[in-house]
Design an enzyme around this catalytic site. Structure first.
Site, PDB file in Angstrom:
ATOM      1  N   HIS A   1       0.804  -1.227   0.000  1.00  0.00           N
ATOM      2  CA  HIS A   1       0.000   0.000   0.000  1.00  0.00           C
ATOM      3  C   HIS A   1       0.836   1.275   0.000  1.00  0.00           C
ATOM      4  CE1 HIS A   1      -3.270  -2.842   0.671  1.00  0.00           C
ATOM      5  NE2 HIS A   1      -3.925  -1.962  -0.043  1.00  0.00           N
TER       6      HIS A   1
ATOM      7  N   GLU B   1     -10.895 -11.863  -5.619  1.00  0.00           N
ATOM      8  CA  GLU B   1      -9.487 -11.847  -5.206  1.00  0.00           C
ATOM      9  C   GLU B   1      -9.015 -13.227  -4.761  1.00  0.00           C
ATOM     10  OE1 GLU B   1      -8.793  -7.697  -3.077  1.00  0.00           O
ATOM     11  OE2 GLU B   1     -10.648  -8.613  -2.401  1.00  0.00           O
TER      12      GLU B   1
ATOM     13  N   ASP C   1      -4.369  -9.200  -5.049  1.00  0.00           N
ATOM     14  CA  ASP C   1      -4.584 -10.311  -4.128  1.00  0.00           C
ATOM     15  C   ASP C   1      -4.774 -11.620  -4.877  1.00  0.00           C
ATOM     16  OD1 ASP C   1      -4.359  -9.447  -1.418  1.00  0.00           O
ATOM     17  OD2 ASP C   1      -6.065  -8.130  -1.784  1.00  0.00           O
TER      18      ASP C   1
ATOM     19  N   CYS D   1      -9.628  -4.113 -11.080  1.00  0.00           N
ATOM     20  CA  CYS D   1      -9.141  -2.927 -10.370  1.00  0.00           C
ATOM     21  C   CYS D   1      -7.789  -3.171  -9.718  1.00  0.00           C
ATOM     22  CB  CYS D   1     -10.170  -2.429  -9.358  1.00  0.00           C
ATOM     23  SG  CYS D   1     -10.521  -3.604  -8.054  1.00  0.00           S
TER      24      CYS D   1
HETATM   25  C1  PEP Z   1      -6.380  -6.029  -5.351  1.00  0.00           C
HETATM   26  O1  PEP Z   1      -6.228  -6.894  -4.485  1.00  0.00           O
HETATM   27  O2  PEP Z   1      -6.015  -6.156  -6.541  1.00  0.00           O
HETATM   28  C2  PEP Z   1      -7.031  -4.751  -5.011  1.00  0.00           C
HETATM   29  C3  PEP Z   1      -7.368  -3.874  -5.943  1.00  0.00           C
HETATM   30  O3  PEP Z   1      -7.228  -4.502  -3.673  1.00  0.00           O
HETATM   31  P1  PEP Z   1      -6.060  -3.976  -2.697  1.00  0.00           P
HETATM   32  O4  PEP Z   1      -4.839  -3.709  -3.520  1.00  0.00           O
HETATM   33  O5  PEP Z   1      -6.583  -2.768  -1.999  1.00  0.00           O
HETATM   34  O6  PEP Z   1      -5.896  -5.162  -1.780  1.00  0.00           O
HETATM   35 MG    MG Z   2      -7.194  -6.660  -2.579  1.00  0.00          MG
END
Ligand code: PEP
Ligand code: MG
Length: 545
Positions: free
Chosen positions: A183, A436, A460, A507
């Site tokens: 993140h 995911e 994920d 996403c």
């Molecule tokens: C993902 O897991 O691809 C996602 C978009 O969620 P995050 O990166 O917030 O876990």
């Molecule tokens: Mg995710």
């Protein structure tokens, strides 16, 4: 003087030239020193006030007015004589300086929390935050600020720490740990700060402090003590980058239609109202992922429904009534920890109680209420602004979780009706889930009943499909969303979505590269959501395809 190149992995593109500044390891350690006097505690409050005033000024100057207001309100709290009095009171009972600050913060917070005004009651969290900032200062674990533009070097950079560092002083980030999808890196990319991760040989002990360096975010390298030739080629590359950006900006507003006639929508992944403004600026078709955790981090208690409604309303206002907002319910757990939720320690947090699983813990009605408050706030904000709302749950694996989500939304609507908020109660919202987990990817047709859309989180999905922790720098080669095993799952999702009659999008970070976007459109996925900073390049790449 240290020289040579430290090799890492590209995190966020762009290059930076400047001196290195190492984030002290002590920043990440907990407060524990005791024995400070009450006068030292009062002095720490004054230091906290000065820090907060500076933060407020720098965030406001950077265009983040809302953040700036919060910091200046906190600065006023730190200067409030009532807080100092409470510290002296606590110290009379025998507490040392650090403990007295924490106790005084708690006492003042309890006072505010007992007030009938919801807004003032919500300030309790702010005063606790102010007190713990002062406690950190007293214990010597304050987050020092670089005070000039630097390339930050650290083992890791938690989002809560990066938020404290003024953007204009952070020209680049080089981390020994981390990965492309951590993140901290996603935040750096959103802010347009070049970043490299997984630089295993990087010295993080402070020995590089002050050394001039070139950070190349695209190549994943940090070059120490560069020559004049090196500096000239960076300048040339920066000029090319500026020309690329200008050319791509000229394509904004042009719909992306592939040669076969398929229309591709380019959505933005955002984590704040400022990101929403960035998305609008680059001509995004809407928001495909709002990481709502931004409202839960960096505080001492969960936000109430009113505060969340205000925040979501702001984002809808920035987007205007035409652009959809896909609001993801809290995705806590994994690498996103929230101490005040008091979740038990887990040996494998990425395989633990994370995402929507938290809404379903039997003996935690407070967590279910938090998810319900998000849904309620989303409906109220959308109704107030005529926004196009999509609600999405993270980390879904089985049908029972989808049924639970649908029941939760229905219960929130019934509750709004009961409160007389009929507009919000009846306001339309598309309901979807993130894909995911491989088990979900293979059963989308079954999960789809009752839903409007699914959105693949390739970050994920990749870590679970490849059994490769997304934040482990030793596994970079396996953290590949274009690996055949992951692509097979992506195809299965596209097929399942067609069969189940739901929209499908992506996403995860895969959608935010030209090659990833081409791969996805090639398998029939045309809803792509990415960092606002990636939209221009992906648009150009697809238009040229
Ligand atoms: C993902 O897991 O691809 C996602 C978009 O969620 P995050 O990166 O917030 O876990
Ligand atoms: Mg995710």
């Amino acid at each position: 003087v240290a020289a040579g190149v430290r090799e890492g992995v590209p995190g966020s593109p762009g290059s930076a030239v400047g001196p290195i500044w190492t984030l002290p390891a002590s920043v990440l350690a907990p407060v524990e020193r005791s024995g400070a006097t009450v006068d030292e505690a009062i002095a720490a409050l004054a230091t906290a006030a000065a820090q907060l005033t500076e933060l407020a000024a720098t965030r406001s100057a950077a265009g983040a007015g809302e953040e700036g207001e919060i910091f200046s309100m906190q600065s006023a709290m730190a200067q409030d004589p009532a807080l100092a009095t409470a510290v002296r009171e606590a110290a009379k009972g025998g507490a040392d300086g650090v403990a007295a600050l924490i106790a005084a913060g708690e006492a003042q917070a309890a006072l505010l929390a007992s007030l009938p005004d919801e807004y003032l009651a919500a300030r309790a969290a702010d005063i606790r935050d102010v007190a713990s900032r002062a406690a950190r200062i007293l214990a010597g674990t304050t987050i020092p600020l670089p005070g000039r533009p630097v390339i930050l070097v650290a083992d890791d950079l938690p989002p809560s720490v990066s938020a404290e560092i003024p953007r204009e002083h952070l020209i680049g980030i080089a981390l020994r740990a981390g990965s492309r999808t951590a993140h901290a890196v996603i935040l750096a990319r959103a802010a347009g700060i070049p970043c490299i991760v997984a630089a295993r040989d990087l010295e993080v002990d402070g020995s590089l402090d002050g050394v001039e360096a070139i950070l190349d975010g695209a190549a994943g390298t940090l070059k120490l003590a560069p020559s004049s030739g090196d500096l000239a080629s960076v300048t040339a590359a920066q000029q090319k980058g500026a020309a690329d950006s200008a050319r791509r900006a000229g394509l904004r507003g042009r719909p992306v239609v592939l040669s076969g006639g398929s229309r591709v929508h380019l959505y933005a992944n955002i984590g704040s109202a400022e990101d929403a403004a960035r998305a609008v600026a680059v001509g995004a078709d809407g928001v495909g992922l709002l990481r709502s955790e931004f409202l839960l981090l960096d505080r001492e208690a969960p936000p109430d429904e009113r505060e969340q409604t205000r925040a979501f309303t702001k984002i809808f206002e920035v987007l205007g009534s035409g652009l959809p907002l896909t609001l993801r319910l809290a995705d806590i757990g994994g690498d996103k920890e929230i101490p005040y939720l008091r979740l038990p320690h887990e040996a494998n947090p990425f395989l633990g109680v994370r995402g929507y699983r938290l809404a379903m813990i039997k003996d935690r009605p407070d967590l279910r209420a938090l998810f319900a408050s998000q849904v309620g706030a989303a409906l109220r904000a959308a109704a107030a602004t005529s926004g196009v709302l999509r609600i999405m749950a993270p980390m879904i694996s089985v049908r029972a979780e989808v049924d639970d989500l649908l029941a939760l939304v229905a219960a929130v609507r019934a509750d709004l009706t009961g409160r007389g908020e009929t507009d919000a109660a009846a306001y339309p919202a598309a309901i979807g889930i993130m894909i995911e987990v491989p088990a979900a990817a293979l059963t989308v047709a079954d999960l789809a009943t009752g839903l409007d859309f699914v959105s693949i989180g390739t970050n994920d999905l990749t870590q679970y499909a490849m059994a490769a922790d997304r934040i482990n720098p030793a596994l970079v080669a396996l953290q590949d969303a274009a690996a055949p095993g992951v692509v097979a799952l992506l195809r299965a999702v596209a097929e399942g979505a067609a069969k189940g009659g739901v929209e499908v999008g992506v996403c995860g970070e895969l959608a935010g590269t030209v090659s990833g976007a081409k791969l996805l459109t090639g398998i029939g996925i045309y809803e792509l959501s990415m960092d606002p900073a990636a939209i221009d390049e992906v648009r150009e790449g697809l238009l040229g395809a």
